[in-house]
Scaffold this motif. Structure first.
Motif, short mmCIF file in Angstrom:
data_model
loop_
_atom_site.label_atom_id
_atom_site.label_comp_id
_atom_site.label_asym_id
_atom_site.label_seq_id
_atom_site.Cartn_x
_atom_site.Cartn_y
_atom_site.Cartn_z
N MET A 70 0.83 -1.21 0.00
CA MET A 70 0.00 0.00 0.00
C MET A 70 0.86 1.26 0.00
N GLN A 71 1.95 1.24 0.76
CA GLN A 71 2.84 2.40 0.78
C GLN A 71 3.49 2.60 -0.59
N TRP A 72 3.89 1.51 -1.22
CA TRP A 72 4.47 1.62 -2.56
C TRP A 72 3.44 2.17 -3.56
N ALA A 73 2.20 1.68 -3.48
CA ALA A 73 1.17 2.14 -4.41
C ALA A 73 0.87 3.62 -4.20
N GLN A 74 0.84 4.07 -2.94
CA GLN A 74 0.59 5.48 -2.68
C GLN A 74 1.74 6.35 -3.19
N GLY A 75 2.96 5.86 -3.06
CA GLY A 75 4.11 6.63 -3.54
C GLY A 75 4.10 6.83 -5.04
N TRP A 76 3.55 5.87 -5.77
CA TRP A 76 3.47 5.97 -7.22
C TRP A 76 2.10 6.46 -7.69
N ALA A 77 1.28 6.92 -6.76
CA ALA A 77 -0.07 7.41 -7.09
C ALA A 77 -0.90 6.33 -7.78
N ALA A 78 -0.63 5.07 -7.47
CA ALA A 78 -1.40 3.95 -8.02
C ALA A 78 -2.52 3.62 -7.04
N TYR A 79 -3.49 4.51 -6.96
CA TYR A 79 -4.53 4.35 -5.95
C TYR A 79 -5.40 3.12 -6.14
N PRO A 80 -5.69 2.68 -7.36
CA PRO A 80 -6.42 1.40 -7.49
C PRO A 80 -5.68 0.23 -6.86
N ASN A 81 -4.34 0.22 -6.98
CA ASN A 81 -3.56 -0.83 -6.33
C ASN A 81 -3.68 -0.75 -4.82
N MET A 82 -3.70 0.47 -4.28
CA MET A 82 -3.84 0.65 -2.85
C MET A 82 -5.20 0.16 -2.37
N TYR A 83 -6.25 0.48 -3.13
CA TYR A 83 -7.59 0.02 -2.74
C TYR A 83 -7.70 -1.50 -2.85
N ALA A 84 -7.05 -2.09 -3.85
CA ALA A 84 -7.06 -3.54 -3.97
C ALA A 84 -6.37 -4.19 -2.77
N ALA A 85 -5.24 -3.61 -2.33
CA ALA A 85 -4.55 -4.14 -1.16
C ALA A 85 -5.39 -3.99 0.10
N LEU A 86 -6.11 -2.87 0.21
CA LEU A 86 -7.00 -2.68 1.36
C LEU A 86 -8.09 -3.74 1.37
N LEU A 87 -8.64 -4.05 0.20
CA LEU A 87 -9.68 -5.07 0.12
C LEU A 87 -9.13 -6.44 0.52
N VAL A 88 -7.95 -6.77 0.02
CA VAL A 88 -7.34 -8.06 0.38
C VAL A 88 -7.05 -8.11 1.87
N MET A 89 -6.55 -7.02 2.44
CA MET A 89 -6.27 -7.00 3.87
C MET A 89 -7.54 -7.14 4.69
N SER A 90 -8.62 -6.49 4.24
CA SER A 90 -9.90 -6.60 4.95
C SER A 90 -10.39 -8.04 4.95
N LEU A 91 -10.29 -8.70 3.79
CA LEU A 91 -10.72 -10.10 3.71
C LEU A 91 -9.83 -10.99 4.59
N MET A 92 -8.53 -10.71 4.63
CA MET A 92 -7.64 -11.48 5.47
C MET A 92 -7.99 -11.33 6.95
N CYS A 93 -8.22 -10.09 7.38
CA CYS A 93 -8.52 -9.84 8.80
C CYS A 93 -9.85 -10.47 9.21
N THR A 94 -10.88 -10.27 8.39
CA THR A 94 -12.18 -10.83 8.76
C THR A 94 -12.15 -12.35 8.68
N GLY A 95 -11.33 -12.91 7.78
CA GLY A 95 -11.21 -14.35 7.72
C GLY A 95 -10.56 -14.92 8.97
N LEU A 96 -9.51 -14.27 9.46
CA LEU A 96 -8.84 -14.74 10.67
C LEU A 96 -9.75 -14.63 11.89
N ILE A 97 -10.51 -13.54 11.97
CA ILE A 97 -11.46 -13.41 13.08
C ILE A 97 -12.53 -14.49 13.00
#
Length: 331
Positions: free
Chosen positions: A284-311
């Protein structure tokens, strides 16, 4: 008196109050068969309305929406969709609105706000890097959280069962435990030569404190009569800990495990953004540095699924071990 057709009950103050005997959830007003057409609307908007710019994968996205609509119609025909129908309708119409506002009309500034096509393109073209980042994050999280859980449970049992251990350990817990682990990040990076080990240590510290306190609380609350009965039957300290104290304190321990897991998620992102050069936080930090915001949102979605899956997995374990409490809290 009460009967089959009774719709009121007597409240403690003596006033009649309605029961749920004949009440129907408001969500059932939305029919399950409406979920499929909602996604067909999203597919039609995506396919037939001209894009405001040259966005990738528009046809693929329309086909995906249509495929979801067909699957939802089949689920509705098999009566497998009644509980989830309102959410499926809301998601379908939400994607249609997102597509209309951004891909067709460009009402929000780019590149900060992407389109559904942009998000789909990230998953189609950068899935290997996303998958590798997910595996790195899971590895970092599992090691740190497991270490913190083991350390927290052991410390909590020691605080609850041993007066001598409590005398020496409690001041340390009170001094170090409440500190935000983030505040120790610069010190950890200096004292521990490896960024990975420093991140694991801080994650274990952050997750271990709530587990320690809740385990201690659960062990201290065990009825002393349980120990007395076990001792009369010849039980030793090992048996008292593993067969009496821990099972009785298990509800409190799981509360601490849930709190520790949440703290581990926080420390995971911070560690990957500031120290560890891998994982979803680093992506996400790399995507923000390159202004690749769709990549950042994709990583956020994957992280959200990972967290809710572990819970969800932790809830499954809790329901399995504490079957008598599984109806008290749902996830």
């Amino acid at each position: 008196m009460s009967g089959a057709g009774t719709t009121q009950a007597i409240a403690p103050a003596g006033k009649p109050t309605r029961t749920h005997a004949r009440s129907r959830p408001a969500l059932r007003a939305l029919p399950p068969w409406a979920a499929g057409p909602a996604w067909f609307v999203a597919a039609l908007v995506t396919w037939r309305w001209p894009d405001a710019d040259d966005f990738p994968d528009t046809t693929t996205l329309a086909g995906l929406f249509a495929g979801i609509g067909v699957a939802l119609l089949a689920a509705a025909a098999l009566r497998r969709l009644s509980a989830r129908a309102p959410w499926m309708i809301a998601l379908g119409l939400g994607f249609a609105a997102w597509e209309l506002v951004q891909a067709k009309l460009l009402l929000l500034p780019r590149p900060f706000f992407g389109t559904p096509q942009d998000l789909l393109d990230v998953f189609l073209t950068d899935w290997k890097r996303l998958g590798d980042s997910l595996l790195h994050s899971l590895g970092l999280l599992v090691v740190g959280y497991t270490a913190g859980s083991v350390l927290g449970i052991a410390t909590g049992v020691g605080l609850g069962r041993s007066r001598r251990f409590r005398y020496w350990a409690l001041p340390i817990v009170r001094l170090v435990g409440p500190l935000p682990p983030v505040s120790l990040l610069p010190l950890a990076m200096v004292l521990i030569p490896s960024n990975w080990l420093a991140s694991e240590a801080l994650m274990a510290l952050g997750s271990g404190f709530p587990i320690t306190v809740l385990t201690w609380s659960g062990v201290a609350a065990v009825d002393p009569a349980y120990y007395d009965v076990a001792r009369t039957m010849g039980a030793r300290e090992r048996f008292l800990v593993f067969r009496v104290a821990l099972p009785a304190a298990m509800p409190q321990i799981f509360v601490g495990l849930f709190m520790g897991l949440g703290m581990s998620f926080v420390m995971l992102v911070i560690a990957e953004m500031l120290g560890v050069k891998s994982g979803l936080g680093f992506y996400m930090q790399w995507a923000q540095g390159w202004a690749a915001y769709p990549n950042m949102y994709a990583a956020l979605l994957v992280m959200s699924l990972m967290c809710t899956g572990l819970i969800t997995i932790l809830f499954k374990v809790r329901d399995r071990l504490l079957g008598w409490q599984k109806d008290g809290l749902k996830w």
